[in-house]
Design a protein around this motif. Structure first.
Motif, PDB file in Angstrom:
ATOM      1  N   THR A  32       0.437  -0.782   0.185  1.00  0.00           N
ATOM      2  CA  THR A  32       0.082   0.097  -0.247  1.00  0.00           C
ATOM      3  C   THR A  32       1.279   1.096  -0.152  1.00  0.00           C
ATOM      4  OG1 THR A  32      -0.055  -0.306   3.049  1.00  0.00           O
ATOM      5  CG2 THR A  32      -2.239  -1.297   1.373  1.00  0.00           C
ATOM      6  N   ALA A  33       2.050   1.102   0.597  1.00  0.00           N
ATOM      7  CA  ALA A  33       2.808   2.330   0.925  1.00  0.00           C
ATOM      8  C   ALA A  33       3.835   2.289  -1.119  1.00  0.00           C
ATOM      9  CB  ALA A  33       4.207   1.706   1.993  1.00  0.00           C
ATOM     10  N   VAL A  34       3.482   1.550  -1.475  1.00  0.00           N
ATOM     11  CA  VAL A  34       4.640   2.131  -2.805  1.00  0.00           C
ATOM     12  C   VAL A  34       2.804   2.520  -3.723  1.00  0.00           C
ATOM     13  CG1 VAL A  34       4.563   0.583  -4.527  1.00  0.00           C
ATOM     14  CG2 VAL A  34       6.233   0.292  -2.477  1.00  0.00           C
ATOM     15  N   VAL A  35       1.970   1.654  -3.040  1.00  0.00           N
ATOM     16  CA  VAL A  35       0.772   1.955  -4.447  1.00  0.00           C
ATOM     17  C   VAL A  35       0.308   4.182  -4.148  1.00  0.00           C
ATOM     18  CG1 VAL A  35      -1.593   2.077  -4.835  1.00  0.00           C
ATOM     19  CG2 VAL A  35      -0.414  -0.023  -4.987  1.00  0.00           C
ATOM     20  N   ARG A  36       0.102   4.093  -3.110  1.00  0.00           N
ATOM     21  CA  ARG A  36       0.624   5.599  -2.645  1.00  0.00           C
ATOM     22  C   ARG A  36       1.221   6.055  -2.951  1.00  0.00           C
ATOM     23  NH1 ARG A  36      -2.341   3.914   1.961  1.00  0.00           N
ATOM     24  NH2 ARG A  36      -4.516   3.519   2.280  1.00  0.00           N
ATOM     25  N   ALA A  37       2.760   6.161  -3.219  1.00  0.00           N
ATOM     26  CA  ALA A  37       3.621   6.791  -3.374  1.00  0.00           C
ATOM     27  C   ALA A  37       3.411   6.751  -5.216  1.00  0.00           C
ATOM     28  CB  ALA A  37       4.774   6.454  -3.117  1.00  0.00           C
ATOM     29  N   LEU A  38       3.240   5.979  -5.933  1.00  0.00           N
ATOM     30  CA  LEU A  38       2.934   6.238  -7.413  1.00  0.00           C
ATOM     31  C   LEU A  38       1.864   7.158  -7.734  1.00  0.00           C
ATOM     32  CD1 LEU A  38       2.798   2.992  -8.258  1.00  0.00           C
ATOM     33  CD2 LEU A  38       4.473   3.245  -8.545  1.00  0.00           C
ATOM     34  N   SER A  39       3.097   7.823  -8.849  1.00  0.00           N
ATOM     35  CA  SER A  39       2.082   9.069  -9.562  1.00  0.00           C
ATOM     36  C   SER A  39       0.726   8.911 -10.269  1.00  0.00           C
ATOM     37  CB  SER A  39       2.562   9.243 -10.605  1.00  0.00           C
ATOM     38  OG  SER A  39       2.858   8.398 -12.305  1.00  0.00           O
ATOM     39  N   PRO A  40      -0.602   9.238 -10.258  1.00  0.00           N
ATOM     40  CA  PRO A  40      -1.714   9.005 -10.527  1.00  0.00           C
ATOM     41  C   PRO A  40      -1.843   8.349 -11.901  1.00  0.00           C
ATOM     42  CG  PRO A  40      -1.359  11.250  -9.317  1.00  0.00           C
ATOM     43  CD  PRO A  40      -0.843  10.959  -9.633  1.00  0.00           C
ATOM     44  N   GLU A  41      -0.842   8.768 -12.721  1.00  0.00           N
ATOM     45  CA  GLU A  41      -0.746   8.530 -14.212  1.00  0.00           C
ATOM     46  C   GLU A  41      -0.186   7.167 -14.400  1.00  0.00           C
ATOM     47  OE1 GLU A  41       0.082  11.312 -13.351  1.00  0.00           O
ATOM     48  OE2 GLU A  41      -0.850  12.333 -13.523  1.00  0.00           O
ATOM     49  N   PHE A  42       0.451   6.584 -13.366  1.00  0.00           N
ATOM     50  CA  PHE A  42       1.103   5.419 -13.062  1.00  0.00           C
ATOM     51  C   PHE A  42       0.219   4.932 -12.395  1.00  0.00           C
ATOM     52  CE2 PHE A  42       3.353   1.847 -12.018  1.00  0.00           C
ATOM     53  CZ  PHE A  42       4.146   1.693 -13.315  1.00  0.00           C
ATOM     54  N   ARG A  43      -0.598   4.743 -11.744  1.00  0.00           N
ATOM     55  CA  ARG A  43      -0.921   4.403 -10.818  1.00  0.00           C
ATOM     56  C   ARG A  43      -2.833   3.875 -11.860  1.00  0.00           C
ATOM     57  NH1 ARG A  43      -3.772   6.933  -6.133  1.00  0.00           N
ATOM     58  NH2 ARG A  43      -1.555   7.576  -6.081  1.00  0.00           N
ATOM     59  N   ALA A  44      -2.817   4.420 -12.652  1.00  0.00           N
ATOM     60  CA  ALA A  44      -3.765   4.185 -13.912  1.00  0.00           C
ATOM     61  C   ALA A  44      -3.954   2.713 -14.411  1.00  0.00           C
ATOM     62  CB  ALA A  44      -3.841   4.905 -14.601  1.00  0.00           C
ATOM     63  N   ARG A  45      -2.564   2.752 -14.379  1.00  0.00           N
ATOM     64  CA  ARG A  45      -1.668   1.167 -15.347  1.00  0.00           C
ATOM     65  C   ARG A  45      -1.529   0.379 -14.984  1.00  0.00           C
ATOM     66  NH1 ARG A  45       0.692   3.546 -20.490  1.00  0.00           N
ATOM     67  NH2 ARG A  45       0.659   5.628 -20.945  1.00  0.00           N
ATOM     68  N   VAL A  46      -1.669   0.401 -13.422  1.00  0.00           N
ATOM     69  CA  VAL A  46      -1.628  -0.715 -12.015  1.00  0.00           C
ATOM     70  C   VAL A  46      -2.238  -1.902 -12.184  1.00  0.00           C
ATOM     71  CG1 VAL A  46      -0.615  -1.225 -10.356  1.00  0.00           C
ATOM     72  CG2 VAL A  46       0.666   0.570 -11.494  1.00  0.00           C
ATOM     73  N   VAL A  47      -2.769  -3.310 -12.065  1.00  0.00           N
ATOM     74  CA  VAL A  47      -3.077  -3.950 -12.368  1.00  0.00           C
ATOM     75  C   VAL A  47      -3.400  -5.108 -10.616  1.00  0.00           C
ATOM     76  CG1 VAL A  47      -4.795  -6.487 -12.234  1.00  0.00           C
ATOM     77  CG2 VAL A  47      -3.835  -4.592 -14.192  1.00  0.00           C
TER      78      VAL A  47
END
Lengths: 211, 331
Positions: free
Chosen positions: B246-261
């Motif tokens: 969760t720490a990693v997911v929260r620190a990712l940019s929103p643009e990157f997070r949109a590409r994460v499964v």
């Protein structure tokens, strides 16, 4: 192929009708597939029809997102990458070792006199594994179909094949000597599609498995 | 096209290897040059290590991919063609640098030779591009390298890449805290690695931990942690795996997070990945283009307590994905 429509590989042959029934449950229109035996590709509804043993090939490559085929095929092609999603609970069959009826069993005679049993099969991997686990030396003769013919012509001492009712064995004077495994139709997925099209795939898979 | 030489004089190369001819080579080189420059500009200096490694160094930890080729040198020592670049780079980091030199950043474009499953038709020889970060704070390293991997894929010309992100420890922690026997846990985790969810379902039923099957099947596109309830799945929100993820997911940019499964059933394909793990995908190609994760266990095998995180991409698959996107596949 649009981003949310799934392409599904359906096995031609014995499993086809029930596989199409599964798709109907998931709201996929299969009328055109059922009425057209020669056509292979139905892009409007996302269906391709292939040989059962080719289903894992199409799914692994990503040409199909989902596929339906027998567990027997999956075991034989375990070197391929796919996600085994669900047991569809139809197309139940038993994989058996069989030989010409009578006593003694011709496979025992071959083992005793020649040390090696010649076994004809479409499933070389499963056949070799079963005989190895029973401590018997075999020479696997791979054939593509009509396996029952091999012992009748003297090409093999026995066979390993899938039987549903056993009628084909009986009509050819063969008898099952041992059961190796049971198999049913399975739903498999391409590993990338399984992640990138997760929502649509889960929706379809749930509807397909609801009997 | 008729080959210049045909018939009985033709000698193909060893199984799992192939020739790259000028048209392909030109495209591959243009693509990889941009990617190598990107990594170098990001502070990941390119390194080269020997093609051959001592077998005990390469395979000794039994954590890396198994080598495909081994040979004996004139002293009788067993050598292997390296199966991977992460293991040699860890060797470089622990033998060529003082501990106070950490954190260390390296990149590479190098060939590796690995064992393949019989009849799978996979390449034994692969050209990998990758980056390694050793001795940084784990969550920071993960965010830095995930985003760098994404930039590398974009720089190669891919528009639609996505990242599957998970942590193999989550399922292990659930099974351990539920009192499942070690044998049952191993069979279940093995089925997860094999992506055999039918076996996972029936085992989870038998050991009466249905959440194990739910976790193995959980994939969330464009992950939104605010809408996700870990407790309902039997995940302890205070566990190291879940807090790291969760720490990693929260620190990712929103643009990157949109590409994460977010993929809780994602199991590492290489044994040295012992925590956070990820894979890179493109809808134009039916298999992962590469992946990465944390590999503290590998550093421990080399006697270091530092943490490590890295990724590797199969450049030929990335190239095939670029060509696939150009043909409109998967979109």
């Amino acid at each position: 192929m649009s981003s949310d429509q799934l392409t599904i590989a359906i096995p031609r042959g014995a499993l086809m009708t029930e596989a199409l029934d599964c798709l109907e449950r998931a709201g996929i229109d299969t009328a055109e597939v059922r009425s057209n035996d020669r056509k292979l590709h139905f892009p409007d509804v996302g269906i391709v029809t292939v040989r059962p043993s080719d289903v894992p090939t199409y799914v692994e490559s990503g040409a199909a997102d989902l596929g339906i085929t027998g567990k027997d095929v999956l075991v034989e092609q375990s070197y391929r990458e796919f996600v085994e999603l669900a047991d569809l609970d139809f197309g139940g069959c038993t994989m058996v070792v069989a030989s010409i009826a009578g006593d003694p069993d011709p496979m025992d005679v071959a083992a005793a006199r020649l040390g090696v049993i010649r076994v004809a099969t479409k499933y070389p991997k499963q056949a070799a594994a079963w005989f190895a686990s029973h401590g018997k030396q075999v020479e696997i003769v791979e054939v593509k179909g009509s396996v029952e013919l091999a012992p009748l012509t003297g090409m093999a001492d026995g066979i390993v094949d899938l039987v549903a009712s056993g009628a084909t064995l009986r009509e050819n004077g063969l008898v099952a000597r041992a059961e190796i495994s049971t198999t049913t139709a399975r739903l498999i997925a391409n590993p990338v599609s399984h992640r990138l099209k997760a929502t649509e795939m889960d929706r379809v898979a749930v509807l397909m498995t609801r009997a | 096209m008729t080959p210049i030489l045909n018939g009985s004089n033709a000698r193909p190369g060893p199984s799992g290897t192939r020739d790259v001819l000028p048209d392909e080579m030109r495209e591959l080189r243009d693509m990889t040059r941009v990617m190598v420059d990107l990594l170098d500009d990001a502070g990941y200096g390119e390194v080269r290590t020997p093609t051959l490694e001592y077998e005990r160094a390469m395979d000794g930890s039994e954590l890396g991919p198994r080598a495909a080729y081994r040979l004996i040198d004139e002293h009788g020592d067993a050598l292997v063609l390296r199966s991977d670049m992460t293991v040699p780079i860890v060797r470089v980091a622990v033998t060529r640098y003082e501990p106070n030199a950490l954190p260390l950043r390296f990149s590479y474009l190098a060939r590796a030779w690995r064992r393949v499953k019989p009849r799978s038709g996979e390449a034994r020889e692969i050209l990998q591009l990758g980056a390694e970060l050793i001795g940084s704070e784990p969550a920071d390293a993960a965010v830095e390298l995930l985003e760098l991997c994404g930039e590398a894929l974009s720089s190669a010309g891919l528009a639609d890449w996505q990242i599957g992100l998970g942590d193999g420890r989550i399922l292990g922690e659930l099974l351990a805290s539920s009192g499942v026997s070690a044998d049952d846990a191993e069979v279940l985790l093995e089925a997860v690695r094999d992506q055999d969810l039918v076996t996972v379902d029936s085992l989870a039923q038998r050991i009466a931990i249905p959440q194990a099957a739910t976790i193995a099947r959980t994939r969330i596109n464009g992950v939104d942690l605010e809408e996700f309830d870990p407790v309902g799945l039997g995940i302890n929100p205070a566990s190291p795996a879940w807090s790291d993820l969760t720490a990693v997911v929260r620190a990712l940019s929103p643009e990157f997070r949109a590409r994460v499964v977010l993929d809780l059933g994602l199991a590492p394909k290489i044994d040295y990945y012992d925590g956070l793990v990820f894979e890179a995908y493109d809808p134009a190609i039916g298999r992962a283009l590469g992946g990465g994760g944390s590999y503290d266990a590998l550093l421990r095998a080399f006697g270091s307590s530092a943490s490590g995180f890295g990724f590797a991409l199969d450049t030929e698959l990335v190239h095939a994905a670029v060509a696939g996107e150009e043909r409109g596949e998967g979109s």
